[in-house]
Every structure is written in structure tokens, then in C-alpha cells.
Design a protein around this motif. Structure first.
Motif, short mmCIF file in Angstrom:
data_model
loop_
_atom_site.label_atom_id
_atom_site.label_comp_id
_atom_site.label_asym_id
_atom_site.label_seq_id
_atom_site.Cartn_x
_atom_site.Cartn_y
_atom_site.Cartn_z
N ALA A 1 31.00 20.68 -30.91
CA ALA A 1 29.69 20.10 -30.66
C ALA A 1 29.47 19.77 -29.19
CB ALA A 1 29.50 18.86 -31.53
N SER A 2 30.52 19.28 -28.53
CA SER A 2 30.37 18.91 -27.12
C SER A 2 30.26 20.13 -26.21
CB SER A 2 31.54 18.03 -26.67
OG SER A 2 32.76 18.73 -26.74
N SER A 3 30.75 21.27 -26.69
CA SER A 3 30.74 22.49 -25.86
C SER A 3 29.49 23.33 -26.08
CB SER A 3 31.97 23.35 -26.15
OG SER A 3 33.16 22.67 -25.81
N ILE A 4 29.04 23.47 -27.35
CA ILE A 4 27.96 24.43 -27.63
C ILE A 4 26.71 23.78 -28.20
CG2 ILE A 4 29.65 26.24 -28.00
CD1 ILE A 4 29.20 26.04 -30.97
N GLY A 5 26.72 22.47 -28.38
CA GLY A 5 25.53 21.79 -28.87
C GLY A 5 25.50 21.63 -30.38
N ARG A 6 24.65 20.72 -30.82
CA ARG A 6 24.62 20.31 -32.23
C ARG A 6 24.21 21.44 -33.16
NH1 ARG A 6 20.66 17.85 -35.55
NH2 ARG A 6 21.58 16.51 -37.18
N THR B 1 25.96 25.21 -37.45
CA THR B 1 26.01 26.54 -38.06
C THR B 1 27.46 26.96 -38.30
OG1 THR B 1 23.95 27.20 -36.99
CG2 THR B 1 25.37 28.96 -37.77
N MET B 2 28.31 26.71 -37.32
CA MET B 2 29.72 27.05 -37.48
C MET B 2 30.40 26.21 -38.55
SD MET B 2 31.21 27.69 -33.64
CE MET B 2 32.82 28.22 -34.31
N ALA B 3 30.18 24.90 -38.51
CA ALA B 3 30.94 23.99 -39.37
C ALA B 3 30.38 23.90 -40.79
CB ALA B 3 30.97 22.59 -38.75
N LEU B 4 29.05 23.90 -40.95
CA LEU B 4 28.44 23.72 -42.26
C LEU B 4 28.27 25.03 -43.01
CD1 LEU B 4 25.68 21.09 -41.38
CD2 LEU B 4 27.92 20.68 -42.42
N LEU B 5 28.10 26.14 -42.29
CA LEU B 5 27.92 27.43 -42.93
C LEU B 5 29.16 28.30 -42.84
CD1 LEU B 5 24.29 28.31 -41.73
CD2 LEU B 5 25.01 27.19 -43.87
#
Length: 270
Positions: free
Chosen positions: A164-169, A174-178
Motif C-alpha cells: 500500500a505504501s509503495s503503489i497506493g490504496r 486489487t492485489m490483496a482483495l482480488l
């Protein structure tokens, strides 16, 4: 051969005359997935190097076309097999997740720059391992994947904060929830990578060039600069590890994860 001896064979750790320390993960039969023994070998090397004044830069690399495909599911399944219920109890679950947390913490504890040399997939704790580094270089065929959600788990190894700190919320969600892949080109555009190159040969050349620059720089300046940057950008790291430890301990005991492990065990033996 003991578990320790096997881990040493599968994870090479050495320091050259310039003070360049290198870890190479070589578990190609598991696409460089990390079991407990390999994880401990990496942490032991990083812990030792953190105390040495002659180490100027650390490189973490995976050989054979993968950086690391994350935690070795076979290792986790074997741990769960010791439980009569077929799942992980609270102590086992906390032990499994603690390994990933301590691995990420060991990377961040190195006082000099750490480089991740990524060729191929960086998945799960493998992605966390790469993103915990200070400088990340990757080939075009590489990708980053937080697939935890697909087996009823959540990101760990500090990934919930590092991504999140590198690529934004939005993209982190998208990466973590999907559980969607982030190709290297998109990772570079999003600010997750320090550099993107065509292939393995170009990756080695680029990392060697960066090593040369760092090895010729004041070690004191590197250490103090890294510490100053970390104070500004990594302030929530320990809190993220604590949240992940609590959450993942709960999820590793869940029916969803136990079903995923049972399905994996069935496919592995069929």
C-alpha cells in the motif's frame, strides 16, 4: 542429510572481499518456495551480516527462473498433519506466520542497503521478501502476487503495509482483495520497482552496476541515509506485522484454510 544441511544446500549465503553479501535461494524443485529450514537459514545469514562492519550491501536472489513462490505449502501441510483434527492449532498457526514476520523483520534490520534481484514470480511471502528490500530490480517476465485470499488467508510479512505504501490504496486493494497478479511493467510504473530490465542477463548486469556504486560509497553515509528514510517511510512496519500476526493466526485455523490444505493434499497424492 539433516534439515539444516539441506537448507544450506538450498540457500547459499556468502560475503565476498568487497563486503558484498549475497543470498541465493535454490529450491528449484519448489520454484524457490520457502520452508521453515530455508527461512531460518536466510534469517541467520541476515542476522549475522547485520552485526558485521565489513558488509556494505546485501543481495537477495532466486535462481532457476523464480524469485520465490512464497511459503512452501507442503511444509505447512506437514505441520498441520501433526494435529489430530487435520488443521493447525493456535500454537502451530502462530509459529507458521511468525516465520514470515521474522523474515521480513530480518531484512529490514540490515543497516546497509538490501537489493532484491527478481527474475520470475515473487508470490506471497516471496513478494514480501522482495518488497522488504531497499532496492528492487526485476525482469520483464517477473510478476508480484499476493494470492493469500485465494486460500482463505491475508497478506503477511509486512506486505499489507509495504504494498500500500509503495503503489497506493486502489492497486494494493486489487492485489490483496482480488489476488490478482501485478506484472513487472505495471509494478515499475506504480513505483514498486527501482528498475525494470529485459532479461536475466540484463538483471545481473544492472545489479552488478548498482553493487559497484554502493560498494564505493561511504558505508556510514549509506547506513545513516537508510535509517533516515526508514524513519519516514517505515514507521508503521511493526504495527503491520502485529496486525498480520493476529489476523493470520486466526485464519490459519479457519475451516476455509483447512479445506484448501485438504484439497492441496489430495491433488498432491493423486
Amino acid at each position: 542429510m539433516s534439515e539444516h544441511d539441506a537448507a544450506v544446500d538450498e540457500v547459499r549465503a556468502e560475503v565476498d572481499a568487497r563486503g558484498v553479501a549475497r543470498i541465493e535461494i535454490d529450491r528449484q524443485h519448489r520454484m524457490n518456495a520457502l520452508n521453515g529450514a530455508a527461512t531460518r537459514t536466510i534469517m541467520d545469514a541476515l542476522g549475522e551480516w547485520s552485526q558485521r562492519d565489513d558488509v556494505r550491501v546485501v543481495i537477495i536472489d532466486g535462481v532457476g527462473g523464480s524469485f520465490s513462490t512464497g511459503a512452501d505449502v507442503i511444509d505447512i501441510a506437514q505441520t498441520a498433519g501433526g494435529n489430530p483434527t487435520g488443521g493447525l492449532d493456535a500454537t502451530q498457526a502462530r509459529g507458521v506466520i511468525s516465520g514470515g514476520s521474522e523474515l521480513a523483520r530480518a531484512v529490514r534490520a540490515v543497516p546497509v542497503p538490501v537489493i532484491a534481484s527478481v527474475d520470475g514470480p515473487a508470490v506471497g511471502i516471496g513478494a514480501s521478501l522482495a518488497m522488504a528490500a531497499d532496492l528492487v530490480y526485476a525482469t520483464e517476465r517477473s510478476y508480484f502476487l499476493l494470492a493469500f485470499i485465494n486460500i482463505g488467508l491475508m497478506p503477511d510479512g509486512g506486505a499489507s503495509m509495504l504494498v500500500a505504501s509503495s503503489i497506493g490504496r486502489a492497486r494494493a486493494n486489487t492485489m490483496a482483495l482480488l489476488g490478482e497478479k501485478l506484472p513487472a511493467a505495471e509494478a515499475f510504473g506504480a513505483g514498486l520497482l527501482s528498475g525494470l530490465v529485459a532479461d536475466r542477463a540484463a538483471l545481473d548486469a544492472t545489479v552488478d552496476k548498482v553493487i559497484g556504486k554502493l560498494a564505493g560509497t561511504s558505508t556510514s553515509a549509506l547506513r545513516l541515509t537508510k535509517a533516515a528514510l526508514d524513519a519516514h517511510t517505515m514507521g508503521d512496519f511493526e504495527a503491520a506485522l502485529d496486525r498480520e500476526l493476529d489476523g493470520q493466526t486466526e485464519l490459519l485455523q479457519s475451516a476455509e484454510f483447512q479445506a484448501a490444505m485438504a484439497a492441496f493434499a489430495g491433488s498432491a497424492t493423486s
